[in-house]
Design a protein around this motif. Structure first.
Motif, mmCIF file in Angstrom:
data_model
loop_
_atom_site.group_PDB
_atom_site.id
_atom_site.type_symbol
_atom_site.label_atom_id
_atom_site.label_comp_id
_atom_site.label_asym_id
_atom_site.label_seq_id
_atom_site.Cartn_x
_atom_site.Cartn_y
_atom_site.Cartn_z
ATOM 1 N N LEU A 1 46.834 45.955 20.191
ATOM 2 C CA LEU A 1 47.067 45.313 21.488
ATOM 3 C C LEU A 1 48.282 44.383 21.423
ATOM 4 O O LEU A 1 49.085 44.325 22.365
ATOM 5 N N ILE A 2 48.412 43.643 20.328
ATOM 6 C CA ILE A 2 49.582 42.767 20.163
ATOM 7 C C ILE A 2 50.860 43.594 20.201
ATOM 8 O O ILE A 2 51.838 43.251 20.889
ATOM 9 N N VAL B 1 46.997 36.667 17.363
ATOM 10 C CA VAL B 1 46.998 36.843 18.822
ATOM 11 C C VAL B 1 47.659 35.645 19.496
ATOM 12 O O VAL B 1 48.544 35.791 20.348
ATOM 13 N N TYR B 2 47.258 34.443 19.090
ATOM 14 C CA TYR B 2 47.767 33.231 19.736
ATOM 15 C C TYR B 2 49.213 32.958 19.336
ATOM 16 O O TYR B 2 50.014 32.488 20.154
ATOM 17 N N SER C 1 55.835 40.263 7.923
ATOM 18 C CA SER C 1 55.449 38.925 7.434
ATOM 19 C C SER C 1 54.977 38.015 8.562
ATOM 20 O O SER C 1 54.378 36.974 8.304
ATOM 21 N N SER C 2 55.238 38.399 9.816
ATOM 22 C CA SER C 2 54.809 37.563 10.937
ATOM 23 C C SER C 2 53.329 37.772 11.278
ATOM 24 O O SER C 2 52.802 37.100 12.156
ATOM 25 N N PHE C 3 52.662 38.712 10.590
ATOM 26 C CA PHE C 3 51.227 38.963 10.797
ATOM 27 C C PHE C 3 50.435 38.468 9.598
ATOM 28 O O PHE C 3 50.825 38.685 8.454
ATOM 29 N N THR C 4 49.313 37.838 9.882
ATOM 30 C CA THR C 4 48.417 37.429 8.800
ATOM 31 C C THR C 4 47.105 38.199 8.845
ATOM 32 O O THR C 4 46.399 38.277 7.843
ATOM 33 N N ASP C 5 46.756 38.765 10.017
ATOM 34 C CA ASP C 5 45.510 39.514 10.172
ATOM 35 C C ASP C 5 45.775 41.001 10.407
ATOM 36 O O ASP C 5 45.031 41.667 11.115
ATOM 37 N N ALA D 1 43.356 41.151 23.667
ATOM 38 C CA ALA D 1 43.267 40.924 22.218
ATOM 39 C C ALA D 1 42.516 39.625 21.930
ATOM 40 O O ALA D 1 41.679 39.561 21.010
ATOM 41 N N ALA D 2 42.790 38.587 22.717
ATOM 42 C CA ALA D 2 42.084 37.304 22.530
ATOM 43 C C ALA D 2 40.600 37.433 22.862
ATOM 44 O O ALA D 2 39.755 36.787 22.232
#
Length: 609
Positions: A371-372, A404-405, A263-267, A394-395
């Protein structure tokens, strides 16, 4: 509550309320800024904050006023940070010692006077750097001293040990210190000198026991002994964790932990629900029934198992896709790597992540996500430079990816780079304004910066920011959890308790919230029964919640129940999600063992709850 972000979930060492360390409210990694205490020194006392998830035990250090009110009890008469290099005149008298007033006392004093004269001569040689001559004089003092003069005799042995130490004759140091301790069991100088000798001889267990005794006798007031304890505990923990982790059976975390992680990822493409085109038309009409994917694809089958929370089958299905070099091979590599990380198998995850990152033709979102996760893995392995490089890459390749941010911001918090963390959270919020999690964590970063800098106006501004976040995002459990930590720091315990209740209302199956609320009861009301009840509830909700077992073990140490504490720590060790976390837990366990041995040998026990 998205308590287990990649940077943190990989580390999974939870910071308790009041510690001022950690990013998330349920399982945040302990980072810099834990109040300046050694990582193993935890406090659990009336009105004192409890620091958890950082190191090993000695879990009894009381408030400053209590420490100052009590006696030091160090037989060597040491000051707080004194060096223990020089010989001494006499040890402080042990209980019951002294010069007996009997008819033979005059003759005994003659022998003792001659022994003291030899010792004084040895001291002069010692100060002149003539250690061999000093040893000869101390040996003469030992031979002249009446055997019943325990305190004086222990001093002579300790002085000779000091001379042997200068010659780096560590076995002789240990032997003479042992003689001194046998004669005067609470002789701090001899215990500490023997601890250092055991360190040189690589006798870590014996070193730990001796330095544990010293720490207790000194009330944790001497920096030298605390640093040695910290050092040996870390070494022991790393040694044991390296062997255990290498041979451990992979263990799938609880469904709650896995869902919180994703759930901590949106992409993150691999965590998105299956698309309609990936299911057969017949399956679309089977509400609640097992779906069958339209294509014969191991990856799509793995995605189906994800939706069913049948996590144990995901790695094998991904392997089928990879072996067949199917059209979802990149996705299967990333999904398999993710579950390798979740079960704590970083060695297996890394090749899969490397391959996804190197696939130039793969979707950029997949490569950035890999990469994250690799960057998070490096942070877990305490390789911050490699971790930073991966987040920066990644950025570069996906500059519009809010994840990423968000996760790099958490990395920066762990590295105590708060201004950079805030900048990353701001960029995440710019790209995804509805990201409640990033806004809550930005507030926490600002609060932490203000708290460690003791800036009252900035603290108030950060607290106001928390209020705005929970008002704007009333369904964000993480916002309430982070606010509760800040409120606990400010000793606003009642309001912190309300915030934890809000978390539980929103996420009743989040075990770590119950642990934090239980700890709050101990700090706020000294309500041990209620605290243990809440932590037991956490274990009932999630039997794989290592934080709960670790916390329970910590409390049992405080209660003097060492056997139960060790059992709790061992359960947490078996659930550890990383080698680093396992090393920390072994340190806790080893420290409890050491305290048990010290109690048996010397009758030294810290205060209990």
């Amino acid at each position: 509550m998205a308590a287990s972000k990649p940077v943190e979930a990989a580390v999974v060492a939870a910071a308790a309320p009041g510690s001022g360390s950690g990013v998330g409210g349920g399982g945040a990694a302990a980072g810099p800024g834990t109040g300046g205490l050694p990582r193993w020194q935890l406090a659990l006392a009336v009105g004192a904050p409890l620091l958890l998830g950082a190191g090993a035990m000695y879990l009894w250090s009381r408030q400053r006023r209590r420490r100052e009110a009590g006696g030091r009890g160090d037989a060597g008469g040491l000051k707080r940070n004194s060096e223990r290099k020089t010989p001494e005149g006499r040890a402080s008298p042990a209980p019951g010692s002294g010069h007996p007033e009997d008819p033979g006392a005059h003759l005994e004093m003659n022998s003792l006077d001659r022994a003291q004269a030899a010792k004084n001569k040895g001291n002069k040689y010692f100060k002149a750097g003539k250690y061999e001559q000093a040893i000869h004089c101390y040996t003469e003092a030992i031979s002249l001293c009446p055997t019943e003069k325990n305190v004086d005799l222990s001093t002579f042995y300790q002085n000779r040990a000091a001379a042997f130490e200068q010659l780096q004759k560590w076995k002789e140091v240990a032997q003479d210190c042992t003689k001194a301790v046998e004669l005067n069991p609470k002789y701090v100088k001899a215990l500490f000198r023997r601890a250092k000798a055991h360190e040189k001889l690589d006798n870590k267990k014996e070193c730990l026991e001796d330095v544990t005794a010293v720490c207790i006798l000194e009330g944790f007031q001497n920096q030298q002994s605390m640093l040695l304890a910290d050092k040996v505990l870390k070494l022991l923990g790393k040694e044991k964790a390296k062997e255990k982790y290498k041979n451990r059976e992979p263990l799938m975390p609880s469904p709650q932990f896995i869902k919180s992680y994703f759930s901590s990822f949106t992409d993150d493409i691999i965590s998105q629900p299956m698309l309609k085109g990936e299911k057969s038309d017949e399956d679309k009409d089977k509400e609640g029934e097992v779906l069958e994917v339209k294509e014969n694809s191991g990856y799509l089958k793995a995605k189906q198992y994800m939706e069913e929370e049948n996590y144990d089958k995901i790695i094998s299905e991904c392997s089928k896709e990879i072996d067949a070099q199917g059209k979802y091979m990149a996705e299967a590599l990333l999904l398999r790597a993710t579950f390798y990380l979740l079960i704590g198998n970083a060695n297996a995850a890394k090749p899969d992540l490397d391959k996804v990152i190197s696939l130039k033709e793969a979707n950029v979102k997949l490569r950035a996500n890999a990469l994250i996760k690799r960057g998070s893995m490096y942070m877990q392995q305490q390789q911050p430079l490699l971790s930073t490089q991966d987040f920066n890459m990644a950025a570069d390749i996906d500059p519009q990816n809010a994840d990423v941010y968000h996760h790099r911001g958490q990395l920066k918090i762990l590295l105590d780079q708060v201004e950079e963390a805030v900048a990353d959270f701001d960029e995440c919020i710019r790209l995804r304004p509805e990201s409640a999690l990033a806004q809550a964590q930005k507030c926490f970063a600002l609060y932490r910066q203000a708290y460690t800098g003791n800036n009252s106006s900035q603290i108030q501004a950060a607290m106001k920011g928390f209020e705005e976040v929970i008002k704007k995002f009333p369904r964000c459990a993480e916002g309430y959890a982070l606010y509760a930590q800040a409120l606990t720091d400010q000793q606003q315990f009642g309001k912190a308790d309300e915030m934890y209740d809000k978390c539980i209302d929103l996420e009743p199956d989040n075990a770590t919230t119950y642990v934090h609320k239980g700890l709050l009861q101990l700090q706020w009301k000294q309500d041990l029964d209620r605290g243990l009840e809440l932590i037991s509830k956490a274990i009932e909700i999630d039997s794989k919640c290592d934080f709960a077992y670790e916390t329970m073990g910590t409390i049992e140490v405080q209660r003097g129940n060492m056997e139960k504490a060790i059992d709790m720590f061992n359960k947490a060790i078996n659930l550890a999600k990383s080698e680093m976390e396992m090393a920390h837990l072994y340190s806790l366990c080893d420290a409890a063992h050491a305290q048990t041995e010290v109690a048996k040998k010397y009758g030294l026990k810290p205060p209990t709850l």
